[in-house]
Write a protein that holds these residues in place. Structure first.
Motif, short mmCIF file in Angstrom:
data_model
loop_
_atom_site.label_atom_id
_atom_site.label_comp_id
_atom_site.label_asym_id
_atom_site.label_seq_id
_atom_site.Cartn_x
_atom_site.Cartn_y
_atom_site.Cartn_z
N ALA A 1 82.13 43.10 -102.42
CA ALA A 1 83.24 42.08 -102.42
C ALA A 1 82.70 40.76 -102.20
O ALA A 1 83.36 39.85 -102.99
N ALA B 1 79.25 53.64 -103.50
CA ALA B 1 80.22 52.54 -103.38
C ALA B 1 81.17 52.70 -102.14
O ALA B 1 81.57 51.57 -101.79
N ALA B 2 81.65 53.72 -101.49
CA ALA B 2 82.38 54.00 -100.58
C ALA B 2 81.66 53.73 -99.21
O ALA B 2 82.33 53.31 -98.13
N THR C 1 78.09 48.61 -98.56
CA THR C 1 78.08 48.33 -100.03
C THR C 1 79.24 47.67 -100.42
O THR C 1 79.24 46.74 -101.35
N ARG C 2 80.29 48.34 -100.08
CA ARG C 2 81.81 47.82 -100.39
C ARG C 2 81.91 46.25 -100.20
O ARG C 2 82.08 45.45 -100.89
N ASP C 3 81.33 45.94 -98.86
CA ASP C 3 81.48 44.69 -98.31
C ASP C 3 80.60 43.55 -99.13
O ASP C 3 81.14 42.59 -99.33
#
Length: 162
Positions: free
Chosen positions: A107, A97-98, A102-104
């Motif tokens: 989101a 997740a970091a 992946t985070r973008d």
């Protein structure tokens, strides 16, 4: 000699616990005890209500400590291994997740879910669905979903392709 005399003789032959400790250790322990007594006396003078509250809650604190002890006693090696494995899995998930991509992506997906929730949905007729395929935002969304499906498939190479 009576039984009482024998017991006294045995007791006097045992080494005294205080005698076996170093004199300096005894002095240091006594000094610590004096400091603790002074701090307790000062706390009683400054705020007797707070000290009384702590004393009243000691039973509850002791009960909580007993529950913790029971939990520690009840834990088996298998439970510890399972918890460690779960912790490792959570760590791996957090690492994934970091990742900035992946985070973008998450989101973007969550923003899309929020937009869909706020939107007024059109009637779901076949003709309306076909018309929506001309919408540039729908096209971008479908391209993204197809790319997402490819990424999921690539992440699971052992799965059978249909």
């Amino acid at each position: 000699m009576t039984d009482g005399d024998t017991n006294e003789a045995v007791e006097t032959e045992r080494p005294d616990a205080d005698a076996s400790t170093d004199g300096q250790e005894t002095t240091a322990a006594a000094a610590l005890e004096d400091v603790a007594d002074e701090r307790l006396a000062a706390a009683l003078e400054e705020n007797p209500e707070a000290v009384a509250g702590v004393v009243e809650r000691l039973d509850t604190v002791n009960e909580l400590l007993d529950v913790v002890d029971l939990g520690q006693d009840a834990m088996t090696d298998e439970m510890v291994v399972s918890l460690a494995r779960m912790g490792a899995n959570v760590g791996e998930l957090a690492d994934t997740a970091a990742d900035p991509d992946t985070r973008d992506g998450l989101a973007r997906l969550l923003e899309g879910v929020g937009n869909a929730q706020r939107a007024d949905p059109e009637p779901a007729s076949t003709l309306a669905l076909l018309r929506s395929l001309r919408d540039p935002e729908v096209k971008r969304g479908l391209r993204y979903l197809v790319t997402l499906a490819r990424g999921i498939g690539a992440a699971d190479p052992g799965a059978d392709a249909d």
